[in-house]
Design a protein around this motif. Sequence first.
Motif, mmCIF file in Angstrom:
data_model
loop_
_atom_site.group_PDB
_atom_site.id
_atom_site.type_symbol
_atom_site.label_atom_id
_atom_site.label_comp_id
_atom_site.label_asym_id
_atom_site.label_seq_id
_atom_site.Cartn_x
_atom_site.Cartn_y
_atom_site.Cartn_z
ATOM 1 N N PRO A 7 2.922 4.040 -12.271
ATOM 2 C CA PRO A 7 4.221 3.174 -11.889
ATOM 3 C C PRO A 7 3.867 2.173 -11.088
ATOM 4 C CG PRO A 7 4.349 5.702 -11.792
ATOM 5 C CD PRO A 7 3.019 5.411 -11.933
ATOM 6 N N ASP A 8 4.831 1.058 -10.727
ATOM 7 C CA ASP A 8 4.608 -0.087 -10.223
ATOM 8 C C ASP A 8 4.522 0.395 -8.689
ATOM 9 O OD1 ASP A 8 4.640 -1.767 -12.343
ATOM 10 O OD2 ASP A 8 6.408 -2.516 -12.004
ATOM 11 N N SER A 9 5.468 1.357 -8.401
ATOM 12 C CA SER A 9 5.184 1.733 -6.765
ATOM 13 C C SER A 9 3.802 2.487 -6.449
ATOM 14 C CB SER A 9 6.598 3.091 -6.828
ATOM 15 O OG SER A 9 6.166 4.017 -7.539
ATOM 16 N N TRP A 10 3.250 3.109 -7.461
ATOM 17 C CA TRP A 10 1.876 3.669 -6.902
ATOM 18 C C TRP A 10 1.024 2.779 -6.894
ATOM 19 C CZ3 TRP A 10 0.611 8.567 -10.232
ATOM 20 C CH2 TRP A 10 1.424 9.506 -9.996
ATOM 21 N N ARG A 11 1.112 1.677 -7.659
ATOM 22 C CA ARG A 11 0.218 0.628 -7.804
ATOM 23 C C ARG A 11 0.263 -0.153 -6.566
ATOM 24 N NH1 ARG A 11 -2.292 -0.648 -12.816
ATOM 25 N NH2 ARG A 11 -2.625 -2.772 -12.027
ATOM 26 N N ASN A 12 1.535 -0.513 -5.942
ATOM 27 C CA ASN A 12 1.859 -1.047 -4.860
ATOM 28 C C ASN A 12 1.342 -0.490 -3.689
ATOM 29 O OD1 ASN A 12 3.116 -3.372 -6.208
ATOM 30 N ND2 ASN A 12 5.096 -2.522 -6.105
ATOM 31 N N ALA A 13 1.482 0.998 -3.703
ATOM 32 C CA ALA A 13 1.060 1.650 -2.787
ATOM 33 C C ALA A 13 -0.343 1.769 -2.446
ATOM 34 C CB ALA A 13 1.608 3.087 -2.763
ATOM 35 N N PHE A 14 -1.198 1.636 -3.440
ATOM 36 C CA PHE A 14 -2.688 1.512 -3.581
ATOM 37 C C PHE A 14 -2.953 0.245 -2.667
ATOM 38 C CE2 PHE A 14 -6.756 0.956 -5.485
ATOM 39 C CZ PHE A 14 -7.383 1.998 -5.005
ATOM 40 N N ARG A 15 -2.344 -0.880 -3.399
ATOM 41 C CA ARG A 15 -2.613 -2.090 -2.822
ATOM 42 C C ARG A 15 -2.457 -2.194 -1.173
ATOM 43 N NH1 ARG A 15 0.773 -6.197 -1.785
ATOM 44 N NH2 ARG A 15 2.139 -5.455 -2.794
ATOM 45 N N ILE A 16 -1.411 -1.778 -0.825
ATOM 46 C CA ILE A 16 -1.154 -1.658 0.530
ATOM 47 C C ILE A 16 -2.140 -0.736 1.226
ATOM 48 C CG2 ILE A 16 0.453 -0.863 2.341
ATOM 49 C CD1 ILE A 16 2.952 -1.372 0.234
ATOM 50 N N GLU A 17 -2.675 0.239 0.810
ATOM 51 C CA GLU A 17 -3.533 1.048 1.300
ATOM 52 C C GLU A 17 -4.961 0.090 1.562
ATOM 53 O OE1 GLU A 17 -6.230 5.048 0.887
ATOM 54 O OE2 GLU A 17 -4.960 4.578 -0.817
ATOM 55 N N LEU A 18 -5.107 -0.398 0.501
ATOM 56 C CA LEU A 18 -6.592 -1.357 0.583
ATOM 57 C C LEU A 18 -6.298 -2.230 1.555
ATOM 58 C CD1 LEU A 18 -7.374 -1.779 -3.257
ATOM 59 C CD2 LEU A 18 -9.047 -1.054 -1.484
ATOM 60 N N ALA A 20 -4.418 -2.492 3.962
ATOM 61 C CA ALA A 20 -4.484 -1.754 5.557
ATOM 62 C C ALA A 20 -5.705 -1.550 5.954
ATOM 63 C CB ALA A 20 -3.576 -0.388 5.547
ATOM 64 N N GLU A 21 -6.776 -0.995 5.106
ATOM 65 C CA GLU A 21 -7.959 -0.672 5.423
ATOM 66 C C GLU A 21 -8.708 -1.808 5.827
ATOM 67 O OE1 GLU A 21 -9.568 2.357 5.678
ATOM 68 O OE2 GLU A 21 -7.764 3.432 5.596
ATOM 69 N N ALA A 22 -8.802 -2.943 4.851
ATOM 70 C CA ALA A 22 -9.336 -4.126 5.123
ATOM 71 C C ALA A 22 -8.982 -4.896 6.531
ATOM 72 C CB ALA A 22 -8.768 -5.229 3.987
ATOM 73 N N ILE A 23 -7.879 -4.847 6.740
ATOM 74 C CA ILE A 23 -7.333 -5.253 8.218
ATOM 75 C C ILE A 23 -7.741 -4.609 9.336
ATOM 76 C CG2 ILE A 23 -5.370 -5.742 9.666
ATOM 77 C CD1 ILE A 23 -3.672 -6.139 7.076
ATOM 78 N N GLY A 24 -7.936 -3.313 9.102
ATOM 79 C CA GLY A 24 -8.229 -2.279 10.179
ATOM 80 C C GLY A 24 -9.936 -2.621 10.412
ATOM 81 N N LEU A 25 -10.684 -2.565 9.392
ATOM 82 C CA LEU A 25 -12.167 -2.781 9.579
ATOM 83 C C LEU A 25 -12.381 -4.333 10.213
ATOM 84 C CD1 LEU A 25 -13.199 -1.307 6.142
ATOM 85 C CD2 LEU A 25 -13.627 -0.454 8.493
ATOM 86 N N ALA A 26 -11.417 -5.235 9.801
ATOM 87 C CA ALA A 26 -11.571 -6.756 10.197
ATOM 88 C C ALA A 26 -11.367 -6.842 11.732
ATOM 89 C CB ALA A 26 -10.655 -7.570 9.423
ATOM 90 N N TRP A 27 -10.490 -6.067 11.967
ATOM 91 C CA TRP A 27 -9.950 -5.926 13.691
ATOM 92 C C TRP A 27 -10.982 -5.328 14.374
ATOM 93 C CZ3 TRP A 27 -7.236 -8.862 16.190
ATOM 94 C CH2 TRP A 27 -5.906 -9.221 15.712
ATOM 95 N N ARG A 28 -11.873 -4.489 13.864
ATOM 96 C CA ARG A 28 -13.258 -3.853 14.392
ATOM 97 C C ARG A 28 -14.391 -4.608 14.578
ATOM 98 N NH1 ARG A 28 -12.776 1.336 16.000
ATOM 99 N NH2 ARG A 28 -10.853 2.530 15.298
#
Length: 206
Positions: A7-18, A20-28
């Motif tokens: 479902p689009d909701s799952w795909r959007n949630a996965f994109r948001i997770e990716l 968030a992880e990318a931003i968190g690593l970049a801030w480190r």
Amino acid sequence: MLDANWPDSWRNAFRIELRAEAIGLAWRGWPVLPGATPEQITAEGDDLTWRRPVPVHDDWRERVGSHAHEVASWFSDRTHSLLVATGTVLDAVEVDQELGKRAARLLRSIGHPAPIVAMPNGRWLFLTRPSEHLPAELAEQISVQWHGKGSYIPLPPSPFQHGVVHWRVKPEVCGWQLPPAAEVQDVLVRALADEHAPMLVESTAA
């Protein structure tokens, strides 16, 4: 892999997770890059050559070290794999699953855990501080690959054709302090020796 039937909701949630992880690593301070996904490669008609995520931008070397705000923009509009360039903040030693398991057990036994990534293709990545070289015992092994300057690796939760990249040992276990390369390399050499020991015994017995 992203399922076309999700479902689009799952795909959007996965994109948001990716993202968030990318931003968190970049801030480190980790040099994050956006990578292609299996669906993007397939859409270009080159799915037979796809083995793992590759950088989306041809000039990815010039983008290494981009600010977290720019990283966030890369992951805002579409789903990307999460890549990190090696050779500056971190290196990685890539091994097969069997050697990875042996080395992980040894690291636990000596009380020096290292961040470990597992890919759906059966390959493991041991993350370390940057290194100048790889020991000869490892360098001569076809199944061992050193990711240093000029290379990159996928990090969780990057999609593969059959699954997603995941942590075997998260960086939090080490307090986000990457271990010295020599320490992990030595353990990998010991694990490799243990792996070859039965072969030596059989050869001697013959």
